[in-house]
Design an enzyme around this catalytic site. Structure first.
Site, PDB file in Angstrom:
ATOM      1  CB  THR A  84      -4.370   5.058  -6.945  1.00 45.84           C
ATOM      2  OG1 THR A  84      -3.301   4.475  -7.686  1.00 45.84           O
ATOM      3  CG2 THR A  84      -4.269   6.550  -6.969  1.00 45.84           C
ATOM      4  N   GLY A  89      -7.382   4.334  -9.830  1.00 46.41           N
ATOM      5  CA  GLY A  89      -7.498   2.975 -10.343  1.00 46.41           C
ATOM      6  C   GLY A  89      -6.696   2.672 -11.588  1.00 46.41           C
ATOM      7  N   GLY A  90      -5.347   2.641 -11.492  1.00 47.56           N
ATOM      8  CA  GLY A  90      -4.512   2.202 -12.610  1.00 47.56           C
ATOM      9  C   GLY A  90      -4.835   2.925 -13.904  1.00 47.56           C
TER      10      GLY A  90
END
Length: 539
Positions: A355, A437-438
């Site tokens: 992302t 980040g997830g």
């Protein structure tokens, strides 16, 4: 707020003060946004230009086949945009069971065309430009086109993540042709050209995105899908529209945090902060074991509920976002936190009731928080030949469990990890920010906001501070820069240290723009995370 301008953490960056600011995870993208501001554009124009540039200079995280979300202050009000894609009409549990069997249980495929939902990013750029932009849409894509066609020197951190991804993706259709031009990932500083993406960007610019959803590019996407066993149809692309939404919110430390409503996971940050607001967190020092333990436990409880109940809001019929955010429910959840030991958190049942992230602000007071992603690095691994379009794998976020609100269905949005954040105070804008980040994203929102709002750490210090990342059960991963004594003290409370084998998402990467006062002449202070090749630029 008066910040403590000291930064007690190792860093190579200082905060930036300016009246017009762009902060992104890649310096060339920040410059693309800054060009728009210098040409008379506004913060939205800058954000679109930076987002388009990032599809070229940070392809390890996003691409022309990405999704995005945005929250923006237009000078008078706050607006939310959900540009996440929907599942192809052909998708349902039976489609996947028949094709892949039952060996993987309720899990969706991870790569390939059967993970690709309708890409929303391009439509998001167009929607933002048409409603709030000042410059012609085609002008906004000019920096990205130049970067794609002339090439650029690959950044150090991007090159590392690129190298780590190629063994996993090199055999997927179109990947090696586009992203391994010399039979390998580019080295730091090596020039990378993606001319096909430049040509696609020109068509997007000329048609304001029509070619991507209802023209030549759409036809190429669908033909490639059919040739490789996918089910994307022309109607799936032609019928797609981004959605303007009202943010969901929660008060914390005298401010209000705003997030995009489900299908995103921003609600997890709101829930965790809602619990912490009831625990008088400020009585403990910022890097104390007591403060960090309470934050970890609140985050675990919030994730337990988020993973059980959150889906496309249209399908959250049993438990709604309002139910999860009710003060009564969060008070009950906060009571489960034991200050003296870690617990294995389970979801509750409320009573009825890979992302990139960027932000920009201008001297008129407009501020925008935008996040864009292919998910899992390069996403599906699919790159459509002749277009430079690398496609997300957001369909992996669905489940095949037909009792879950997030079960796969045609026309439905999957559970999404990417979340832009926005902070207000007394109804006025205060900070546009995000941490990519997830599942690190709501954790990053929580940890940085506690530092900024409760302990008055300036944004760059809050950004540079060591972070933790919760896993499943009692497991937690700690960044290597965290004080050894703090780590040992957390372990003594029962937190099980388990390093996460995730060199891609690691501990996230944030960008922050804080408005310094009600007088716009005072401008903003901006921070850019040193965990990426990022840069805050302004004038």
């Amino acid at each position: 707020m008066t910040f403590d301008w000291n930064n007690p953490y190792p860093t190579i960056r200082s905060p930036l003060m300016a009246r017009n600011v762009v902060a992104t995870s890649q310096a060339l993208a920040s410059q693309a946004g800054l060009r728009m501001l210098q040409q008379g554009g506004n913060a939205v124009d800058a954000a679109i230009a930076a987002a388009a540039a990032l599809t070229i200079v940070e392809p390890v995280s996003n691409g022309l086949g990405s999704d995005n979300f945005a929250i923006l202050w237009d000078g008078k009000a706050l607006h939310g945009l959900n540009s996440s894609g929907v599942a192809p009409a052909a998708w349902n549990p039976g489609y996947f069971r028949k094709k892949y069997g039952t060996a993987n249980g309720d899990k969706m495929p991870m790569r390939g065309w059967d993970t690709v939902t309708t890409p929303g990013a391009v439509a998001g750029w167009v929607a933002l430009s048409e409603r709030f932009g000042k410059l012609p849409f085609a002008d906004l894509l000019a920096p990205a086109i130049e970067l794609a066609e002339r090439g650029h020197g690959v950044g150090v951190i991007v090159a590392d993540k690129w190298r780590r991804a190629t063994p996993l993706l090199h055999d997927l259709p179109g990947f090696a042709e586009a992203f391994m031009p010399r039979g390998r990932a580019p080295e730091p500083g090596e020039r990378f050209v993606l001319a096909a993406a430049g040509a696609t960007l020109r068509q997007i610019a000329l048609t304001k995105g029509e070619a991507f959803y209802r023209g030549e590019i759409a036809e190429k996407l669908v033909a490639h899908s059919a040739a490789h066993g996918g089910s994307m149809a022309l109607s799936d692309l032609a019928n797609y529209r981004p959605e303007w939404v009202t943010t969901i919110q929660k008060d914390f430390a005298g401010h209000t945090l705003h997030e995009i409503p489900p299908n995103g996971q921003g609600i997890a940050a709101l829930m965790a902060l809602g619990m912490l607001d009831k625990l008088d967190l400020g009585r403990f020092p910022v890097d104390s074991v007591q403060s960090q333990h309470l934050q970890i436990e609140a985050m675990k409880l919030a994730f337990a509920d988020t993973y059980r109940w959150v889906a496309d809001a249209r399908h959250m019929t049993e438990v709604t976002a309002a139910d999860l955010l009710s003060d009564g429910y969060l008070s009950e959840r906060a009571k489960l936190i034991d200050p003296n030991r870690a617990i294995d958190c389970q979801h509750g049942t409320p009573p009825k009731g890979g992302t990139i992230y960027l932000t920009a602000a201008d001297e008129s007071g407009m501020m925008i928080s935008l996040i864009q992603s292919n998910y899992m690095g390069f996403g599906s691994g699919i790159v459509v030949p002749g277009t430079g379009v690398s496609l997300q794998n957001r369909g992996h976020g669905f489940t095949l469990d037909e009792t879950h609100p997030n079960v796969v269905a045609g026309g439905k949005r999957p559970f999404h990890t990417i979340i832009p954040g926005f902070l207000t105070k007394n109804g006025q804008p205060q900070m546009s920010f995000g941490v990519m980040g997830g599942n690190m994203q709501p954790q990053g929102h929580l940890q940085t906001l506690v530092r900024i709002l409760t302990h008055r750490q300036q944004p760059q210090a809050a950004c540079d501070a060591p972070r933790w990342k919760v896993g499943t059960g009692l497991s937690v991963d700690f960044e290597s820069t965290m004080a050894p004594q703090l780590v040992n003290d957390l372990k003594a409370l029962g937190h099980r240290f388990e390093p996460t084998a995730d060199s891609y998402m690691d501990y996230g990467s944030g960008q922050f723009i804080w408005k310094l006062s009600d007088d716009l002449e005072d401008g903003y202070v901006a921070a850019s995370d040193s965990r990426r090749d990022g840069h805050a630029a302004g004038f």
